[in-house]
Enzyme design. Sequence first.
Site, PDB file in Angstrom:
ATOM      1  CB  THR A 144      46.929 -41.629  -8.682  1.00 40.59           C
ATOM      2  OG1 THR A 144      46.466 -40.440  -8.004  1.00 40.59           O
ATOM      3  CG2 THR A 144      47.577 -42.564  -7.690  1.00 40.59           C
ATOM      4  CG  ASN A 146      42.758 -38.159 -15.656  1.00 41.70           C
ATOM      5  OD1 ASN A 146      43.587 -37.562 -16.348  1.00 41.70           O
ATOM      6  ND2 ASN A 146      41.689 -37.566 -15.146  1.00 41.70           N
ATOM      7  CG  PHE A 148      43.574 -34.302 -19.735  1.00 41.96           C
ATOM      8  CD1 PHE A 148      43.724 -33.772 -21.003  1.00 41.96           C
ATOM      9  CD2 PHE A 148      43.545 -33.430 -18.645  1.00 41.96           C
ATOM     10  CE1 PHE A 148      43.851 -32.394 -21.200  1.00 41.96           C
ATOM     11  CE2 PHE A 148      43.667 -32.055 -18.828  1.00 41.96           C
ATOM     12  CZ  PHE A 148      43.821 -31.536 -20.113  1.00 41.96           C
ATOM     13  CD  GLU A 149      44.340 -35.731 -13.799  1.00 43.58           C
ATOM     14  OE1 GLU A 149      43.333 -35.112 -13.445  1.00 43.58           O
ATOM     15  OE2 GLU A 149      44.638 -36.853 -13.308  1.00 43.58           O
ATOM     16  CB  THR A 182      43.476 -43.607 -11.885  1.00 44.28           C
ATOM     17  OG1 THR A 182      43.388 -42.256 -12.395  1.00 44.28           O
ATOM     18  CG2 THR A 182      44.409 -43.641 -10.705  1.00 44.28           C
ATOM     19  N   GLY A 222      37.786 -40.909  -8.644  1.00 39.03           N
ATOM     20  CA  GLY A 222      39.237 -40.682  -8.717  1.00 39.03           C
ATOM     21  C   GLY A 222      39.827 -40.516  -7.322  1.00 39.03           C
ATOM     22  CG  ASP A 223      38.567 -37.216  -5.207  1.00 41.03           C
ATOM     23  OD1 ASP A 223      39.590 -36.826  -5.787  1.00 41.03           O
ATOM     24  OD2 ASP A 223      37.490 -36.611  -5.243  1.00 41.03           O
TER      25      ASP A 223
HETATM   26  P1  ATP Z   1      41.534 -38.139 -11.388  1.00 43.29           P
HETATM   27  O1  ATP Z   1      40.575 -37.304 -12.161  1.00 43.29           O
HETATM   28  O2  ATP Z   1      41.249 -38.139  -9.938  1.00 43.29           O
HETATM   29  O3  ATP Z   1      42.979 -37.902 -11.660  1.00 43.29           O
HETATM   30  P2  ATP Z   1      40.451 -40.414 -12.890  1.00 43.29           P
HETATM   31  O4  ATP Z   1      39.994 -39.553 -14.016  1.00 43.29           O
HETATM   32  O5  ATP Z   1      41.172 -41.666 -13.240  1.00 43.29           O
HETATM   33  O6  ATP Z   1      41.354 -39.687 -11.848  1.00 43.29           O
HETATM   34  P3  ATP Z   1      37.935 -41.606 -12.552  1.00 43.29           P
HETATM   35  O7  ATP Z   1      37.672 -41.348 -13.995  1.00 43.29           O
HETATM   36  O8  ATP Z   1      36.888 -41.295 -11.579  1.00 43.29           O
HETATM   37  O9  ATP Z   1      39.192 -40.838 -12.051  1.00 43.29           O
HETATM   38  O10 ATP Z   1      38.340 -43.159 -12.451  1.00 43.29           O
HETATM   39  C1  ATP Z   1      38.900 -43.722 -11.293  1.00 43.29           C
HETATM   40  C2  ATP Z   1      38.540 -45.179 -11.198  1.00 43.29           C
HETATM   41  O11 ATP Z   1      37.145 -45.295 -10.999  1.00 43.29           O
HETATM   42  C3  ATP Z   1      38.838 -46.015 -12.447  1.00 43.29           C
HETATM   43  O12 ATP Z   1      40.098 -46.637 -12.341  1.00 43.29           O
HETATM   44  C4  ATP Z   1      37.724 -47.056 -12.433  1.00 43.29           C
HETATM   45  O13 ATP Z   1      38.142 -48.157 -11.640  1.00 43.29           O
HETATM   46  C5  ATP Z   1      36.594 -46.372 -11.719  1.00 43.29           C
HETATM   47  N1  ATP Z   1      35.591 -45.812 -12.637  1.00 43.29           N
HETATM   48  C6  ATP Z   1      35.259 -44.507 -12.795  1.00 43.29           C
HETATM   49  N2  ATP Z   1      34.282 -44.351 -13.694  1.00 43.29           N
HETATM   50  C7  ATP Z   1      33.978 -45.587 -14.145  1.00 43.29           C
HETATM   51  C8  ATP Z   1      33.054 -46.095 -15.122  1.00 43.29           C
HETATM   52  N3  ATP Z   1      32.244 -45.311 -15.802  1.00 43.29           N
HETATM   53  N4  ATP Z   1      33.036 -47.438 -15.321  1.00 43.29           N
HETATM   54  C9  ATP Z   1      33.836 -48.253 -14.641  1.00 43.29           C
HETATM   55  N5  ATP Z   1      34.726 -47.834 -13.728  1.00 43.29           N
HETATM   56  C10 ATP Z   1      34.806 -46.528 -13.469  1.00 43.29           C
HETATM   57  N1  PLP Z   2      36.093 -32.134  -5.301  1.00 46.15           N
HETATM   58  C1  PLP Z   2      35.056 -31.374  -5.699  1.00 46.15           C
HETATM   59  C2  PLP Z   2      34.666 -30.176  -4.905  1.00 46.15           C
HETATM   60  C3  PLP Z   2      34.369 -31.715  -6.839  1.00 46.15           C
HETATM   61  O1  PLP Z   2      33.338 -30.944  -7.235  1.00 46.15           O
HETATM   62  C4  PLP Z   2      34.749 -32.859  -7.572  1.00 46.15           C
HETATM   63  C5  PLP Z   2      34.060 -33.211  -8.790  1.00 46.15           C
HETATM   64  O2  PLP Z   2      33.077 -32.608  -9.175  1.00 46.15           O
HETATM   65  C6  PLP Z   2      35.793 -33.631  -7.101  1.00 46.15           C
HETATM   66  C7  PLP Z   2      36.454 -33.233  -5.970  1.00 46.15           C
HETATM   67  C8  PLP Z   2      36.223 -34.874  -7.747  1.00 46.15           C
HETATM   68  O3  PLP Z   2      36.138 -35.834  -8.300  1.00 46.15           O
HETATM   69  P1  PLP Z   2      36.725 -37.160  -8.934  1.00 46.15           P
HETATM   70  O4  PLP Z   2      37.210 -38.003  -7.802  1.00 46.15           O
HETATM   71  O5  PLP Z   2      35.551 -37.718  -9.647  1.00 46.15           O
HETATM   72  O6  PLP Z   2      37.846 -36.764  -9.850  1.00 46.15           O
HETATM   73 MG    MG Z   3      38.305 -39.807 -15.252  1.00 46.27          MG
HETATM   74 NA    NA Z   4      43.681 -40.224 -10.941  1.00 44.34          NA
HETATM   75 MG    MG Z   5      39.203 -36.739 -10.753  1.00 46.99          MG
END
Ligand code: ATP
Ligand code: PLP
Ligand code: MG
Ligand code: NA
Ligand code: MG
Length: 299
Positions: A144, A146, A148-149, A182, A222-223
Site C-alpha cells: 500500500t 503512496n 511518492f513510495e 493509497t 495512511g495507517d
Molecule cells: P502512507 O504514507 O501510509 O504510505 P498515504 O500517504 O497514502 O500512505 P495518507 O496521505 O494519509 O496516506 O492517505 C491515506 C488515505 O487517507 C487516502 O486514501 C484518503 O482516503 C485519506 N486522506 C488522507 N488525507 C486526506 C485529505 N486531506 N483529504 C481527503 N482524504 C484524505
Molecule cells: N507513526 C508515528 C510515530 C508518527 O509520528 C506518524 C506520523 O507522524 C505516523 C506513524 C504516521 O502516519 P500516517 O498514517 O499519517 O502516514
Molecule cells: Mg500521504
Molecule cells: Na500508503
Molecule cells: Mg503515511
Amino acid sequence: LSSAGRVLSIQSHTVHGYVGNKAAVLPLQLLGFDVDPVNSVQFSNHTGYATVKGDVLDGEQLWALIEGLQANDLLHYTHLLTGYIGSVSFLETILRVVEKLRTVNPNLIYVCDPVMGDDGEFYVNPELVPVYREKVVSVATMLTPNHFEAEQLTGRRIETEAEALAACIDLHAAGPSKVVITSLSIDNMLTIVGSHVQSRGKSPEQFKIAVPKLHSYFTGTGDLMTALLLGWSHKFPDDLDKAAELAVSSLQAVLNNTIANRSKTGASPEPKPEQLELRLVQSVDDIRSPAARFPAVKL
Ligand code: ATP
Ligand code: PLP
Ligand code: MG
Ligand code: NA
Ligand code: MG
C-alpha cells in the site's frame, strides 16, 4: 462468532492520539480480527507535535518477542501487518519474522505499507529504499504505497493515471498480487488506484476511486487505510475494488467526524495537531458498517 483471522501488527504506539497501532488495532478488532500488536516505538505523541519523547524498539528486541511467542507456540497468524519502520536493521528483522511466520503458516498474508515519505520528501533514512525494493516487496502479499513510495519502489515518475497503473504492474512482477496506491495527487484530486492479479500470469484487474481533497493534513490516515484494506480484503478476497470502496468510505467518514469535532473546539485558522487527531472511537459505526459512498471505477 468465529474469528476473521489473527493479525500480528508491528507498528508505532503513541500514548496520546491515533497513528500506527493506535489507528490500526481498534478497526481490525471491530472487523472481527484477533490482533497482537508489537509496538515498534512508544512515543508520547506523533511527530507532528512540537515535542516527542519516548523509546524505539530495536531489531533484537523485536526478535526476542518473536522467540517468546514461538516458545509458547503462539506464532499462528493469518496476517502480518507492518507500517512505519525506522531503521535498516529493524526492517531486516521484519524479513526474518515473515520467514518464521511462514514456516508456521505458509499461507500467511503479509500486508506491507512501505512508509518512506510523501510529497517528494523522505521521512525515513533513504537507505531503506533498496531494502524495501529488493527484499521486502518480493515477500509482500499486499502493498500500500503512496504516490511518492510507488515512485521510489519502481524508479518510475508517476504523473498520470496510466503511469500509476504501469507502476502497479511492475510491483506485481516483483511479488505482491494486490497493490493499492493509497493516495495519488493528479489534477488536484486525491485518487486511490488498485490493482489485483487474480492468478499467476493473468493481467491485473485495475480500478480507481476519487475522493475530494480536504484542506487539512491528517496523521494516521495512511495507517488506518492499510488496516481497513487488510480487513475488507479478507472478507472480499476476490474483490479488491469492493474492499477498497469500503475502506475509503470508512476513512472519509472518520475524517468528516474529525473535522466536525474540530469546528466545535475553536476557530483558529491553523488547527493544532491535537485538533486533527482521528476521532476513531467516535466512528466505530462507520468502521463496522460503512455506507459505500465512493464507487470504484474499473479501468
Ligand atoms: P502512507 O504514507 O501510509 O504510505 P498515504 O500517504 O497514502 O500512505 P495518507 O496521505 O494519509 O496516506 O492517505 C491515506 C488515505 O487517507 C487516502 O486514501 C484518503 O482516503 C485519506 N486522506 C488522507 N488525507 C486526506 C485529505 N486531506 N483529504 C481527503 N482524504 C484524505
Ligand atoms: N507513526 C508515528 C510515530 C508518527 O509520528 C506518524 C506520523 O507522524 C505516523 C506513524 C504516521 O502516519 P500516517 O498514517 O499519517 O502516514
Ligand atoms: Mg500521504
Ligand atoms: Na500508503
Ligand atoms: Mg503515511
